[in-house]
Design a protein around this motif. Sequence first.
Motif, PDB file in Angstrom:
ATOM      1  N   ARG A 311       0.832  -1.206   0.000  1.00 36.40           N
ATOM      2  CA  ARG A 311       0.000   0.000   0.000  1.00 36.40           C
ATOM      3  C   ARG A 311       0.864   1.253   0.000  1.00 36.40           C
ATOM      4  NH1 ARG A 311      -5.279  -1.665   1.136  1.00 36.40           N
ATOM      5  NH2 ARG A 311      -5.808   0.297   0.115  1.00 36.40           N
ATOM      6  N   GLU A 314       3.337   8.113   1.915  1.00 34.65           N
ATOM      7  CA  GLU A 314       4.144   9.293   1.604  1.00 34.65           C
ATOM      8  C   GLU A 314       5.600   8.846   1.657  1.00 34.65           C
ATOM      9  OE1 GLU A 314       3.097  12.033   0.637  1.00 34.65           O
ATOM     10  OE2 GLU A 314       1.007  12.163   1.337  1.00 34.65           O
ATOM     11  N   GLN A 390       3.055   7.059   6.563  1.00 38.77           N
ATOM     12  CA  GLN A 390       1.833   7.850   6.450  1.00 38.77           C
ATOM     13  C   GLN A 390       1.141   7.441   5.152  1.00 38.77           C
ATOM     14  OE1 GLN A 390       0.581  10.485   8.582  1.00 38.77           O
ATOM     15  NE2 GLN A 390      -1.162  10.112   7.217  1.00 38.77           N
ATOM     16  N   SER A 391      -0.012   6.816   5.271  1.00 38.65           N
ATOM     17  CA  SER A 391      -0.735   6.375   4.084  1.00 38.65           C
ATOM     18  C   SER A 391      -1.111   7.548   3.194  1.00 38.65           C
ATOM     19  CB  SER A 391      -2.001   5.632   4.520  1.00 38.65           C
ATOM     20  OG  SER A 391      -2.756   5.276   3.385  1.00 38.65           O
ATOM     21  N   VAL A 392      -1.076   7.344   1.873  1.00 32.29           N
ATOM     22  CA  VAL A 392      -1.580   8.375   0.977  1.00 32.29           C
ATOM     23  C   VAL A 392      -3.052   8.139   0.673  1.00 32.29           C
ATOM     24  CG1 VAL A 392       0.675   8.713  -0.088  1.00 32.29           C
ATOM     25  CG2 VAL A 392      -0.978   7.197  -1.176  1.00 32.29           C
ATOM     26  N   GLU A 393      -3.586   7.009   1.139  1.00 35.05           N
ATOM     27  CA  GLU A 393      -5.008   6.740   0.979  1.00 35.05           C
ATOM     28  C   GLU A 393      -5.702   7.221   2.252  1.00 35.05           C
ATOM     29  OE1 GLU A 393      -4.923   2.516  -1.166  1.00 35.05           O
ATOM     30  OE2 GLU A 393      -3.606   2.651   0.541  1.00 35.05           O
ATOM     31  N   THR A 394      -7.012   7.174   2.268  1.00 30.03           N
ATOM     32  CA  THR A 394      -7.695   7.472   3.516  1.00 30.03           C
ATOM     33  C   THR A 394      -7.890   6.153   4.222  1.00 30.03           C
ATOM     34  OG1 THR A 394      -8.909   9.029   2.203  1.00 30.03           O
ATOM     35  CG2 THR A 394      -9.621   8.769   4.492  1.00 30.03           C
ATOM     36  N   PRO A 395      -7.156   5.934   5.294  1.00 33.81           N
ATOM     37  CA  PRO A 395      -7.365   4.670   5.988  1.00 33.81           C
ATOM     38  C   PRO A 395      -8.732   4.667   6.675  1.00 33.81           C
ATOM     39  CG  PRO A 395      -5.256   5.693   6.588  1.00 33.81           C
ATOM     40  CD  PRO A 395      -6.103   6.715   5.888  1.00 33.81           C
ATOM     41  N   GLY A 397     -11.895   5.731   9.085  1.00 37.66           N
ATOM     42  CA  GLY A 397     -12.437   7.028   9.458  1.00 37.66           C
ATOM     43  C   GLY A 397     -11.667   7.578  10.648  1.00 37.66           C
ATOM     44  N   PRO A 398     -11.281   8.845  10.586  1.00 40.34           N
ATOM     45  CA  PRO A 398     -10.426   9.384  11.631  1.00 40.34           C
ATOM     46  C   PRO A 398     -11.173   9.498  12.965  1.00 40.34           C
ATOM     47  CG  PRO A 398     -11.121  11.120  10.131  1.00 40.34           C
ATOM     48  CD  PRO A 398     -11.681   9.829   9.584  1.00 40.34           C
ATOM     49  N   GLN A 464      -4.885  -1.005   9.999  1.00 37.91           N
ATOM     50  CA  GLN A 464      -4.181   0.246  10.158  1.00 37.91           C
ATOM     51  C   GLN A 464      -3.219   0.137  11.323  1.00 37.91           C
ATOM     52  OE1 GLN A 464      -6.782   3.619   9.979  1.00 37.91           O
ATOM     53  NE2 GLN A 464      -5.245   4.988  10.845  1.00 37.91           N
ATOM     54  N   ASN A 467      -0.532   5.338  11.082  1.00 31.08           N
ATOM     55  CA  ASN A 467      -1.249   5.973   9.972  1.00 31.08           C
ATOM     56  C   ASN A 467      -1.073   5.240   8.658  1.00 31.08           C
ATOM     57  OD1 ASN A 467      -2.337   8.198  11.411  1.00 31.08           O
ATOM     58  ND2 ASN A 467      -0.260   9.040  11.494  1.00 31.08           N
TER      59      ASN A 467
END
Length: 515
Positions: A311, A314, A390-395, A397-398, A464, A467
């Motif tokens: 996956r 950054e 740091q994922s560049v996708e949206t893992p 929901g924050p 996850q 991040n």
Amino acid sequence: MSSTSSSGSRRPSRREFLRRSPSALAGLTAAGPLLLPFGCRQRSNDPPGSSNPDSAGSETTSQSLNGPVREHTLTAGPIETEVGPGRTWNTWGYNGQYPGPELRVTEGERLRVTVENQLPDAGTTVHWHGLPVPNGMDGVPGVTQAPIPPGESMTYEYEAAPAGTYMYHSHRGLQLDRGLVGPLIVEERTPHVDYDREHLVILDDFLSGAPKPLNELAERQGGGGGCMMGNDRRGMMDGRGQGGGMMSGMGGIIPPYEGLLMNGQMPGDPSVFEMKQGERVRFRLINLSSATTYDLALSGHRMLVSHTDGRPVEPVEVDSLRIGMGERYDVIVEANNPGAHALVAEAVEGDVPPARAVVRYPSVRRTRPPEGQVPEGLQGGRRLRYGDLQSVETPLGPGEEPDRTMNLRLSGGMMMSRGEWSIDGQHYPDADPLEIRQGERVRVNMQNRSMMLHPMHLHGHFFQVGNALKDTVITEAHMGQASFEFEADNPGDWFFHCHNLYHLEAGMARVFEYA
Ligand code: C2O
Ligand code: CU
């Protein structure tokens, strides 16, 4: 740094997959259609649906309603392999080779792999490590299927998504450590990093004979059947284990490996990867070892980590990284230091000499780095931590609270009877399932009460960690802690276990069950 491209449309201008064995390439040069625009991928001259049993990784392409179907055959059977000059070993492998053929497809294509079992007297399965496939395709005997009997075959089919660097392996007993492993690459349509060429780097601990479970290795210490190790290297049972085995410390046993390999080659006869000055080179690092975690670095260069377990993240620049069994990292290296350099992966546990390859610029005369060169990154500098990713996708929901939290103790070792390993005091298969419900957000906290590290792998889901999205996470030795969260979005029974094969075999596993 121009490492992140928003357009991301630049494809690798050139691909070279250096392999030592020409036979490894037979049928795999089939990776040809990758540079064609989508919709023009039919490369094969064979009629759709046909396959050529004579070629390794024999591939054909046909069309389904949803796009191309890539068909492969993997034949598991006894093979001869040459991991160093002049020394051949009898082991097992796929399509006559070790490591198994590279399966390479493009994101969203369907993969249809027929597994033929030609092993003597042993059932087998194939697991597609990291890919969230439908439960019935997951290849875990006793959980998702019965083993394929000798002489029979089974066809696995699933959508190859998301893109990433994966691996496949037998999930039956200790077969993974007998050579039944291989790489599986799902290419992105639009990579988030630019690069000019790529190399695949496979790390494996190589055993020459049939693997034996820990309790047998323990009994055979006197006969050299195993290797006992611990982080403190204090000899506990001095003088035993002659002839291939070695005991020290109190952590546990590792098998008597012949050596640590990169791309199927012993350190004395290393694979060579080329890169030209000015290029950005992507290395896909896969640890398909059974019992070895590595610290890896390349002399004369830093590495820009771009993916973890397939996956995208950054890009983060480091001098070294730690890669556990089952983990994958993709890194970009800027070719700005002409020479011949050592790519080295040293075992975190145990005393087997490091795996080595050579990274060479064709413009220089020198073909080998200085003998025994240790990259600067293994002597100091910045080692990647999970917190850097740091994922560049949206893992997930924050800030959402988990619906369910599990606290699991990881324990075991040779101080326990018979070298058993457990999760929360239970030894699989005598272990309760971990129940979850569809739609839940599940948090798992692990604490390591043992002297060895444990790369914990969950099937069927990405989770996850900090991040980043991953499918395997190391819980470090000596009270190390690790946590992950995932969304229960893929119903079925999913195996969760330590990816040290010997710990798995000794009970370090559970099944997540959807209620
Ligand atoms: Cu590589 Cu159960 O997995
Ligand atoms: Cu373990």
